[in-house]
Motif scaffolding. Structure first.
Motif, PDB file in Angstrom:
ATOM      1  N   SER A 117     -12.688  31.240  38.561  1.00  0.00           N
ATOM      2  CA  SER A 117     -12.946  32.334  37.627  1.00  0.00           C
ATOM      3  C   SER A 117     -14.211  33.092  38.036  1.00  0.00           C
ATOM      4  O   SER A 117     -14.315  34.294  37.822  1.00  0.00           O
ATOM      5  CB  SER A 117     -12.999  31.801  36.197  1.00  0.00           C
ATOM      6  OG  SER A 117     -14.298  31.710  35.735  1.00  0.00           O
ATOM      7  N   LEU A 118     -15.169  32.392  38.676  1.00  0.00           N
ATOM      8  CA  LEU A 118     -16.359  33.090  39.175  1.00  0.00           C
ATOM      9  C   LEU A 118     -15.984  34.079  40.272  1.00  0.00           C
ATOM     10  O   LEU A 118     -16.471  35.205  40.312  1.00  0.00           O
ATOM     11  CB  LEU A 118     -17.375  32.086  39.737  1.00  0.00           C
ATOM     12  CG  LEU A 118     -18.255  31.360  38.719  1.00  0.00           C
ATOM     13  CD1 LEU A 118     -19.215  30.439  39.444  1.00  0.00           C
ATOM     14  CD2 LEU A 118     -19.022  32.351  37.869  1.00  0.00           C
ATOM     15  N   SER A 119     -15.092  33.639  41.188  1.00  0.00           N
ATOM     16  CA  SER A 119     -14.756  34.486  42.331  1.00  0.00           C
ATOM     17  C   SER A 119     -13.983  35.721  41.895  1.00  0.00           C
ATOM     18  O   SER A 119     -13.822  36.656  42.665  1.00  0.00           O
ATOM     19  CB  SER A 119     -13.936  33.682  43.346  1.00  0.00           C
ATOM     20  OG  SER A 119     -12.651  33.443  42.806  1.00  0.00           O
ATOM     21  N   ARG A 120     -13.485  35.717  40.657  1.00  0.00           N
ATOM     22  CA  ARG A 120     -12.763  36.901  40.163  1.00  0.00           C
ATOM     23  C   ARG A 120     -13.601  37.729  39.207  1.00  0.00           C
ATOM     24  O   ARG A 120     -13.138  38.730  38.686  1.00  0.00           O
ATOM     25  CB  ARG A 120     -11.473  36.470  39.470  1.00  0.00           C
ATOM     26  CG  ARG A 120     -10.523  35.779  40.407  1.00  0.00           C
ATOM     27  CD  ARG A 120      -9.415  35.143  39.609  1.00  0.00           C
ATOM     28  NE  ARG A 120      -8.709  36.144  38.812  1.00  0.00           N
ATOM     29  CZ  ARG A 120      -7.407  36.375  38.924  1.00  0.00           C
ATOM     30  NH1 ARG A 120      -6.705  35.669  39.768  1.00  0.00           N
ATOM     31  NH2 ARG A 120      -6.824  37.270  38.171  1.00  0.00           N
ATOM     32  N   SER A 121     -14.850  37.289  38.938  1.00  0.00           N
ATOM     33  CA  SER A 121     -15.672  38.004  37.976  1.00  0.00           C
ATOM     34  C   SER A 121     -16.521  39.058  38.681  1.00  0.00           C
ATOM     35  O   SER A 121     -17.371  38.743  39.521  1.00  0.00           O
ATOM     36  CB  SER A 121     -16.573  37.001  37.241  1.00  0.00           C
ATOM     37  OG  SER A 121     -17.784  37.602  36.859  1.00  0.00           O
ATOM     38  N   ASP A 150     -24.714  35.865  33.433  1.00  0.00           N
ATOM     39  CA  ASP A 150     -23.618  36.309  32.581  1.00  0.00           C
ATOM     40  C   ASP A 150     -22.278  35.796  33.102  1.00  0.00           C
ATOM     41  O   ASP A 150     -21.448  35.319  32.333  1.00  0.00           O
ATOM     42  CB  ASP A 150     -23.612  37.841  32.578  1.00  0.00           C
ATOM     43  CG  ASP A 150     -23.403  38.391  31.196  1.00  0.00           C
ATOM     44  OD1 ASP A 150     -23.988  37.825  30.262  1.00  0.00           O
ATOM     45  OD2 ASP A 150     -22.630  39.370  31.072  1.00  0.00           O
ATOM     46  N   GLY A 151     -22.097  35.901  34.431  1.00  0.00           N
ATOM     47  CA  GLY A 151     -20.859  35.442  35.054  1.00  0.00           C
ATOM     48  C   GLY A 151     -20.675  33.942  34.872  1.00  0.00           C
ATOM     49  O   GLY A 151     -19.593  33.467  34.520  1.00  0.00           O
ATOM     50  N   GLY A 158     -19.750  33.149  31.370  1.00  0.00           N
ATOM     51  CA  GLY A 158     -18.353  33.487  31.117  1.00  0.00           C
ATOM     52  C   GLY A 158     -17.417  32.458  31.721  1.00  0.00           C
ATOM     53  O   GLY A 158     -16.434  32.057  31.095  1.00  0.00           O
ATOM     54  N   ALA A 159     -17.729  31.978  32.940  1.00  0.00           N
ATOM     55  CA  ALA A 159     -16.836  31.058  33.638  1.00  0.00           C
ATOM     56  C   ALA A 159     -16.735  29.726  32.904  1.00  0.00           C
ATOM     57  O   ALA A 159     -15.687  29.094  32.894  1.00  0.00           O
ATOM     58  CB  ALA A 159     -17.327  30.836  35.062  1.00  0.00           C
ATOM     59  N   ASP A 186     -14.667  30.182  29.118  1.00  0.00           N
ATOM     60  CA  ASP A 186     -13.353  30.808  28.970  1.00  0.00           C
ATOM     61  C   ASP A 186     -12.325  29.811  28.463  1.00  0.00           C
ATOM     62  O   ASP A 186     -12.322  28.673  28.863  1.00  0.00           O
ATOM     63  CB  ASP A 186     -12.889  31.395  30.303  1.00  0.00           C
ATOM     64  CG  ASP A 186     -13.416  32.802  30.444  1.00  0.00           C
ATOM     65  OD1 ASP A 186     -13.877  33.348  29.424  1.00  0.00           O
ATOM     66  OD2 ASP A 186     -13.382  33.335  31.562  1.00  0.00           O
ATOM     67  N   THR A 243     -18.815  40.937  37.429  1.00  0.00           N
ATOM     68  CA  THR A 243     -20.212  40.796  37.025  1.00  0.00           C
ATOM     69  C   THR A 243     -20.928  39.822  37.931  1.00  0.00           C
ATOM     70  O   THR A 243     -21.977  40.117  38.504  1.00  0.00           O
ATOM     71  CB  THR A 243     -20.275  40.247  35.583  1.00  0.00           C
ATOM     72  OG1 THR A 243     -19.255  40.858  34.812  1.00  0.00           O
ATOM     73  CG2 THR A 243     -21.616  40.481  34.975  1.00  0.00           C
ATOM     74  N   PHE A 244     -20.313  38.637  38.086  1.00  0.00           N
ATOM     75  CA  PHE A 244     -20.937  37.586  38.878  1.00  0.00           C
ATOM     76  C   PHE A 244     -21.113  38.022  40.326  1.00  0.00           C
ATOM     77  O   PHE A 244     -22.190  37.871  40.917  1.00  0.00           O
ATOM     78  CB  PHE A 244     -20.077  36.319  38.815  1.00  0.00           C
ATOM     79  CG  PHE A 244     -20.595  35.207  39.677  1.00  0.00           C
ATOM     80  CD1 PHE A 244     -21.649  34.426  39.252  1.00  0.00           C
ATOM     81  CD2 PHE A 244     -20.031  34.957  40.921  1.00  0.00           C
ATOM     82  CE1 PHE A 244     -22.136  33.403  40.057  1.00  0.00           C
ATOM     83  CE2 PHE A 244     -20.515  33.936  41.724  1.00  0.00           C
ATOM     84  CZ  PHE A 244     -21.561  33.164  41.291  1.00  0.00           C
TER      85      PHE A 244
END
Lengths: 296, 293
Positions: free
Chosen positions: B27-31, B285-286, B289-290, B293, B33-34
């Motif tokens: 999920s980080l690699s798709r964010s 923030d990223g 979020g990760a 979720d 923001t991150f």
């Protein structure tokens, strides 16, 4: 705690003032006249006693009573904080309300993200950028908060706008975010639906039902930000060369003027406590569910 | 629901068999923001590590004859009052803040985690006393604590690291404490107790791995504040000391001439701090979020 930090850790006060090359006898004499060669507990007791009687001690550097300096500085800081608050509270709430009424639309994104990014920046960084824009390039506002002697209230406010802007930006993010989430929650609630279904006009619903409930948490945030505000004042007043309580603490810290430093920090502590108290009081006035002293 | 949302057109679920950590990484690699934040942070880390190989001038070499020249082809960002190249100074200026702030954050995380585990695990009177002390401590603005401590202990990088580390530790301790309070009621903790494992083993071997996510989130958030604090202290003259090309320090030694229109001596340093702080906050923030979720 303040006393311990200021008085015990720095070691030899006389040496610190006179510098490393001063004669040892001179250092001893100065220490004696300042009273710092007395036992620690005696010093602490007399310090508290005197402070409660309005005597904040004598400045090591100015060799004059501390109290007038602190009172002047506190007045100046209050002016600055007041300008910042008068600007930020209505605009911050308005920003949050607008964002909440446009949830997840571009306007909301701009307000939320913009507010968040300026909140995380150090005050001196936003301060420098604002000075460059409004003071150096556009030449709209004076870059130092030093108005001519005897200037009227409007001139003073004019000089204080630029210094209050960095504080404004940091606070704006917090206040807008709280107002936004409060609004969203209130808009989702049953009483709002009831009001709408009752056939009230949308404008009336917002004013009478939503806003009042949404603003409660916002007030708490505004009050808790007083602590932050004081930390911010140290930086802002240094940047704009403004003679407030923050720059007083800063100057005292640099000059190792401990009575001044302690009096300044204790004053801040009192201001903080009073602000928290006022916030609790306001909250209870505005929230019909909490009425102080009327539990039965 | 629109017509295109029919079950047939849904992408195949791509979360079939992934470990919890793989899930987070995915999920980080798709964010966005991150990744944006990470890009900014990595840029400054590269500058700090390898900057000296590609900067055009020595950031400390003064050249009085060419002092205060505006940005031009030979000095991209102009020169400061001692004729030092501002571009080189901004690049190398990332070095000190990127050592001091992370070290302070690591110190805060270690101290805060240990404290939070202990008070969350034992609760009772230890918790009450320590929590009250921590609250009193957190009521004072960090700048003021740091100012006092640094006046008392003198300015050095070590002092700055220790002061910021210790003033952030209570905040991390509070986060860890509330995570531990939830964990200690679970069966695996009861099992460990039944096996007669010691308190230390239960805290650090059993509970700690399960409270890593909130600690990670809090650490990245604190890193942003640590950079904020180091920059501010350096600007006030209580942090990183000359002749370092540190950003906050450069601004404090040059902003006095801002009225003369020498904007380039402070603007680029200010933008550098701003970009780093925002970068770290985007990463935080990223990460937040990760994990949520």
């Amino acid at each position: 705690m303040v006393f311990l930090g200021g008085q015990v850790l720095p070691g030899n006060v006389g040496r610190a003032i006179l510098g490393p090359f001063a004669d040892q006898r001179a250092v001893d004499a100065l220490n004696h006249s300042l009273g710092v060669d007395r036992p620690l507990l005696v010093q602490y007791g007399s310090w508290i006693w005197n402070f409660l009687h309005g005597d904040m001690g004598t400045s090591y550097v100015f060799r004059a009573p501390v109290a007038p300096f602190v009172v002047d500085a506190l007045g100046n800081s209050m002016k600055l904080a007041l300008v910042a608050f008068v600007l930020v509270v209505p605009i911050g709430i308005l920003g949050g309300v607008i964002a909440a009424l446009n949830v997840n639309r571009p306007l909301d994104r701009i307000i939320s993200l913009g507010g968040l990014s300026v909140t995380v920046l150090p005050e001196f960084v936003t301060g420098i950028i604002l000075i460059l824009i409004f003071g150096v390039w556009l030449r709209w506002l004076p870059i130092a908060a030093a108005w001519p002697k005897g200037a009227g209230i409007l001139t003073q406010i004019y000089y204080l706008i630029l210094p209050s802007l960095p504080l404004f930006l940091v606070l704006f993010g917090y206040i807008a975010r709280m107002a936004r989430s409060g609004m969203i929650e209130a808009l989702d609630s049953d009483y709002t639906r009831t009001a709408v279904l009752k056939g009230l006009r949308w404008r009336t619903v917002i004013w009478r039902h939503v806003l009042r409930n949404a603003l409660l948490p916002t007030i708490t945030v505004i009050a808790t930000q007083t602590g932050y505000l004081i930390g911010g004042l140290v930086v802002i007043e240094t940047l704009f060369r403004y003679q407030g309580i923050g720059s007083l603490i800063f100057t005292a810290a640099r000059g190792k003027d401990f009575p001044m430093l302690e009096a300044g920090i204790l004053t801040i502590g009192i201001v903080y406590a009073v602000a928290t108290l006022i916030a609790d009081f306001l909250y209870s006035v505005l929230n019909p569910r909490i009425r102080l002293g009327a539990e039965q | 629901m629109s017509a295109t949302d029919s079950p047939v057109s849904l992408p195949p679920p791509d979360t079939a068999e992934r470990s919890p950590w793989g899930e987070v990484l995915h999920s980080l690699s798709r964010s966005g923001t991150f990744l944006t934040g990470l890009g900014i942070v990595v840029f400054w880390i590269v500058c700090a590590l390898f900057g000296q190989h590609f900067v055009p001038y020595d950031p400390l070499a003064s050249d009085i004859i060419n002092a205060l020249t505006p940005p031009a082809a030979d000095h991209w960002f102009g020169t400061d009052q001692l004729g030092r190249d501002v571009f080189s100074r901004v690049i190398i200026g990332s070095r000190d803040i990127l050592t001091v702030a992370p070290l302070a954050t690591i110190l805060a995380t270690i101290a805060g985690t240990a404290l939070g585990l202990v008070i969350g695990y034992f609760r009772g009177i230890v918790d009450d006393i320590v929590s009250r002390v921590l609250e009193a401590f957190m009521a004072i603005p960090v700048v003021i604590i740091a100012l006092l401590a640094i006046v008392a202990l003198g300015t050095s990088k070590i002092t700055v690291i220790v002061v910021i580390g210790l003033s952030f530790a209570p905040i991390i301790a509070r986060t860890v404490r509330s995570a531990v309070l939830a964990e200690r009621e679970l069966d695996y903790v009861a099992a460990a107790k039944l096996r007669h494992e010691g308190a230390l083993h239960t805290m650090f071997v059993e509970i700690l791995p399960n409270v890593i996510p909130p600690i990670l989130v809090e650490t990245t958030v604190r890193l942003g504040y640590a950079i904020f604090a180091v920059a501010t202290l350096s600007f006030m003259g209580f942090g990183i000391q000359p002749p370092s090309p540190d950003w906050g320090l450069s601004i404090s030694s040059n902003y006095g001439m801002i009225g003369g229109g020498f904007w380039w001596t402070v603007l680029f340093d200010a933008l550098a701090i701003a970009s780093l702080v925002i970068g770290v906050n985007l990463v935080a923030d990223g990460v937040h979020g990760a994990f949520n979720d």
